[in-house]
Design a protein around this motif. Structure first.
Motif, PDB file in Angstrom:
ATOM      1  N   ASP A 111       0.672  -1.318  -0.037  1.00  0.00           N
ATOM      2  CA  ASP A 111       0.056   0.053   0.005  1.00  0.00           C
ATOM      3  C   ASP A 111       0.748   1.351  -0.115  1.00  0.00           C
ATOM      4  O   ASP A 111       0.149   2.272  -0.347  1.00  0.00           O
ATOM      5  N   ASP A 112       2.140   1.125   0.291  1.00  0.00           N
ATOM      6  CA  ASP A 112       3.021   2.242   0.620  1.00  0.00           C
ATOM      7  C   ASP A 112       4.376   1.992   0.019  1.00  0.00           C
ATOM      8  O   ASP A 112       5.036   1.180   0.645  1.00  0.00           O
ATOM      9  N   GLY A 115       6.861   2.056   2.964  1.00  0.00           N
ATOM     10  CA  GLY A 115       6.182   1.368   3.925  1.00  0.00           C
ATOM     11  C   GLY A 115       7.030  -0.087   3.999  1.00  0.00           C
ATOM     12  O   GLY A 115       7.283  -0.572   2.970  1.00  0.00           O
TER      13      GLY A 115
END
Length: 181
Positions: A111-112, A115
């Motif tokens: 999602d990132d 991340g």
């Protein structure tokens, strides 16, 4: 000599304070001194249990936070910080050490792009599962003096005492917080 199991060391302390300071209500000592002594016994039981499984208390905390998530047993480092109430620097060190033992691995977050997710490995899951079984056995021994509904009653009473403190945003002055699960 027969041991009087209805009395403990706290009973003697409380009796002495009542004798020496009859003007004081020492009822809190009867509860909280026993909770404090129980906490010391619990800490020893947990450290011994985790050591038998090649873990330290902090390692169990991190692995169990991941294990409780269910498959795929992943959390961001920030979520682990929130679960274990340590600083991000401390968590980075803990993840590094657990990764070195093969208990967790870092993955890129889908999602990132910047991340990271921390994932429990099969080895980590087996280790935390085995430690949890042993921990529950040790904790049952600590509660062996209670029968039937007493465990549930004690759990509910302690929950009533702890809930307001757990919901407070700031810990009491001079006290670090930690969760062990």
């Amino acid at each position: 000599m027969v041991l009087d199991r209805s009395r403990d060391e706290v009973a003697g302390v409380v009796a002495a304070w009542r004798r020496e300071r009859p003007d004081l209500d020492v009822a809190p000592l009867e509860v909280l001194s026993r909770v404090s002594r129980l906490a010391r016994h619990l800490d020893l039981a947990r450290r011994t249990t985790f050591a038998a499984h090649g873990l330290e208390t902090w390692g169990f905390d991190v692995l169990s936070a991941l294990r409780r998530q269910g498959p795929p047993y992943q959390l961001s480092p920030g979520a682990l910080v929130n679960e274990t109430l340590v600083t991000s620097g401390t968590m980075t060190n803990r993840i590094d050490r657990l990764e070195d033992h093969g208990f967790v691995r870092r993955l890129a977050s889908p999602d990132d792009r910047r991340g990271v997710l921390v994932e429990l490995t099969d080895t980590g899951r087996e280790r935390v599962d085995a430690a949890m079984v042993t921990l529950l056995e040790a904790e049952r021994v600590l509660l062996a003096g209670l029968h039937g509904e007493d465990v549930g009653t004690l759990a509910r009473l302690l929950q009533r005492v702890l809930a307001p403190m757990d919901q407070a945003e700031v810990p009491p002055p001079g006290r670090a917080t930690s969760r062990t699960r």
